[in-house]
Design an enzyme around this catalytic site. Structure first.
Site, PDB file in Angstrom:
ATOM      1  N   LYS A   1       0.824  -1.216   0.000  1.00 51.91           N
ATOM      2  CA  LYS A   1       0.000   0.000   0.000  1.00 51.91           C
ATOM      3  C   LYS A   1       0.851   1.256   0.000  1.00 51.91           C
ATOM      4  CE  LYS A   1      -4.406  -1.488   1.903  1.00 51.91           C
ATOM      5  NZ  LYS A   1      -5.473  -1.227   2.869  1.00 51.91           N
TER       6      LYS A   1
ATOM      7  N   LYS B   1      -5.762  -9.619  -7.520  1.00 45.68           N
ATOM      8  CA  LYS B   1      -6.913  -9.723  -6.629  1.00 45.68           C
ATOM      9  C   LYS B   1      -8.051  -8.813  -7.082  1.00 45.68           C
ATOM     10  CE  LYS B   1      -6.808  -8.233  -2.439  1.00 45.68           C
ATOM     11  NZ  LYS B   1      -6.651  -7.879  -1.033  1.00 45.68           N
TER      12      LYS B   1
ATOM     13  N   LYS C   1     -11.201  -3.066  -4.651  1.00 46.65           N
ATOM     14  CA  LYS C   1     -11.983  -1.846  -4.779  1.00 46.65           C
ATOM     15  C   LYS C   1     -11.182  -0.741  -5.440  1.00 46.65           C
ATOM     16  CE  LYS C   1     -12.261  -1.930  -0.143  1.00 46.65           C
ATOM     17  NZ  LYS C   1     -12.891  -1.714   1.121  1.00 46.65           N
TER      18      LYS C   1
HETATM   19  P1  AMP Z   1     -11.192  -4.696   2.926  1.00 43.24           P
HETATM   20  O1  AMP Z   1     -12.235  -4.230   1.995  1.00 43.24           O
HETATM   21  O2  AMP Z   1      -9.826  -4.668   2.371  1.00 43.24           O
HETATM   22  O3  AMP Z   1     -11.340  -4.082   4.298  1.00 43.24           O
HETATM   23  O4  AMP Z   1     -11.478  -6.233   3.123  1.00 43.24           O
HETATM   24  C1  AMP Z   1     -12.576  -6.724   3.843  1.00 43.24           C
HETATM   25  C2  AMP Z   1     -12.536  -8.223   3.878  1.00 43.24           C
HETATM   26  O5  AMP Z   1     -12.686  -8.741   2.551  1.00 43.24           O
HETATM   27  C3  AMP Z   1     -11.216  -8.817   4.397  1.00 43.24           C
HETATM   28  O6  AMP Z   1     -11.496  -9.937   5.204  1.00 43.24           O
HETATM   29  C4  AMP Z   1     -10.488  -9.224   3.154  1.00 43.24           C
HETATM   30  O7  AMP Z   1      -9.619 -10.296   3.376  1.00 43.24           O
HETATM   31  C5  AMP Z   1     -11.634  -9.634   2.234  1.00 43.24           C
HETATM   32  N1  AMP Z   1     -11.288  -9.459   0.811  1.00 43.24           N
HETATM   33  C6  AMP Z   1     -10.968  -8.305   0.176  1.00 43.24           C
HETATM   34  N2  AMP Z   1     -10.721  -8.514  -1.139  1.00 43.24           N
HETATM   35  C7  AMP Z   1     -10.870  -9.855  -1.337  1.00 43.24           C
HETATM   36  C8  AMP Z   1     -10.752 -10.722  -2.478  1.00 43.24           C
HETATM   37  N3  AMP Z   1     -10.443 -10.245  -3.685  1.00 43.24           N
HETATM   38  N4  AMP Z   1     -10.988 -12.031  -2.303  1.00 43.24           N
HETATM   39  C9  AMP Z   1     -11.320 -12.526  -1.082  1.00 43.24           C
HETATM   40  N5  AMP Z   1     -11.453 -11.786   0.026  1.00 43.24           N
HETATM   41  C10 AMP Z   1     -11.230 -10.463  -0.086  1.00 43.24           C
END
Ligand code: AMP
Ligand code: TRP
Length: 333
Positions: free
Chosen positions: A114, A198, A201
């Site tokens: 990041k 991956k 967002k």
């Molecule tokens: P975040 O939006 O980064 O706060 O992620 C929220 C949750 O979603 C966390 O548990 C991440 O590990 C999961 N997550 C985010 N992106 C992915 C992805 N592409 N595949 C699987 N899990 C994800």
């Protein structure tokens, strides 16, 4: 055994199918298993480690909450709140930051990703982000933490911090050492445009992800256009090697159907891609468009969402302030 579950999602907009399959879907399953006590947090303090527009942040906090509710997290069964309403998170983060070691944080790969090339310009918050995450978890004596694969390293850090605190302050078993709950097969949902990246967002291409606010038509269209390759559908798992896009789409299919990859491969083995994609598109739309419609409906009633968060925060605060008071006593305040 009663499991105490804690997890968090950042309110940084564009929640997508990866968040749903990797995290939120499991939150709902865990909530509905008997005996579990679940706390689900919209981690707004984490979100500000990258610069946020205040108005948009407020909307995103509500949108993430709406996504929790629309996916089936029930405020009568689980605690739902946003982190900044419970002061113990920030306090706990400071105290645990004095227990954690620089060397431990320096290993965190997410910070490196990041922060990018110019680490000197990253916020201090981004660097110490995993300590705040540790405070989140330890304040609720969480035994299990459902997260995607990308958070595994942070969870290991939480375990190290809990153990060091217990040892340093001769308080055996005082801080619960949490276990990660990571879905084995489908913990990483990949971009629809590039199976080696991956689903995220922050990907500039909206076509790379299914947003939880996409309409049915958008979903059908994105799956139709998702990258694949020339070969027919594989007939065994071994043949998925070097076919990351195909593996990802089959993973999405399996996960939404709650079945293993072998079964999905058998269903489509040798068939052409378009027939698989048509079935997959319908399945994704069937799962996601009711959620997106509900999110849109919920967002029309901001007072309702704010009330859920406030009531959740009151319940969370009871637990967290008790724990932080015990922590303070132990360290001599
Ligand atoms: P975040 O939006 O980064 O706060 O992620 C929220 C949750 O979603 C966390 O548990 C991440 O590990 C999961 N997550 C985010 N992106 C992915 C992805 N592409 N595949 C699987 N899990 C994800
Ligand atoms: N860091 C997590 C992410 O980006 C979000 C998070 C914050 C979290 N605090 C947490 C997850 C506590 C689990 C437990 O996905």
């Amino acid at each position: 055994m009663t499991k105490k579950i804690f997890s968090g999602v950042q309110p940084s907009g564009n929640l997508h199918l990866g968040n749903y399959i990797g995290a939120i879907k499991n939150f709902v399953d865990l909530q509905n298993q008997k005996g579990n006590q679940c706390v689900y947090c919209v981690v707004d303090l984490h979100a500000i480690t990258l610069r946020q527009d205040p108005k948009i942040l407020k909307e995103n906090i509500r949108e993430t909450t709406a996504a929790f509710l629309a996916s089936g997290i029930d405020p009568k069964k689980s605690i739902i709140f946003n982190q900044s309403l419970v002061p113990a998170h920030a306090e706990g983060s400071w105290i645990l930051g004095c227990v954690a070691r620089m060397g431990w944080l320096n290993r965190m790969t997410q910070f490196k990703e990041k922060a990018g090339k110019d680490k000197e310009k990253a916020s201090i918050g981004l660097y110490i982000y995993p300590i705040l995450m540790t405070a989140d978890i330890l304040l609720y004596d969480a035994t299990h933490v459902p997260v995607g694969e990308d958070q595994k390293q942070h969870l290991e850090l939480s375990r190290d911090i809990a153990q060091k605190f217990n040892t340093d302050f001769k308080a055996p078993n005082f801080l619960q050492v949490p276990e990660p709950l990571i879905q084995k097969n489908f913990s990483r949902i990949m971009s629809l445009k590039d199976g080696t990246k991956k689903m995220s967002k922050s990907d500039p291409s909206d076509q790379s992800r299914i947003n939880l606010t996409d309409t049915k038509d958008q979903i059908l269209n994105k799956i139709k256009k998702a990258k694949t390759d020339e070969s027919p559908m594989p007939d065994e798992i071994g043949k998925l090697e070097k076919r990351p896009e195909v593996e990802n789409l089959l993973g999405i299919y399996s996960s939404l159907n709650n079945q293993n990859l072998e079964k999905s491969i058998n269903e489509f083995s040798g068939k052409n891609f378009s027939s698989f994609k048509a079935v997959l598109a319908d399945l994704v739309a069937e799962n996601i468009s009711p959620i997106s419609q509900e999110i849109i409906k919920l967002l029309q009633n901001k007072d309702y969402i704010d009330k859920i968060l406030k009531e959740g925060a009151e319940k969370a605060d009871k637990q967290a302030s008790q724990k932080i008071n015990e922590i303070k006593k132990i360290i001599g305040f």
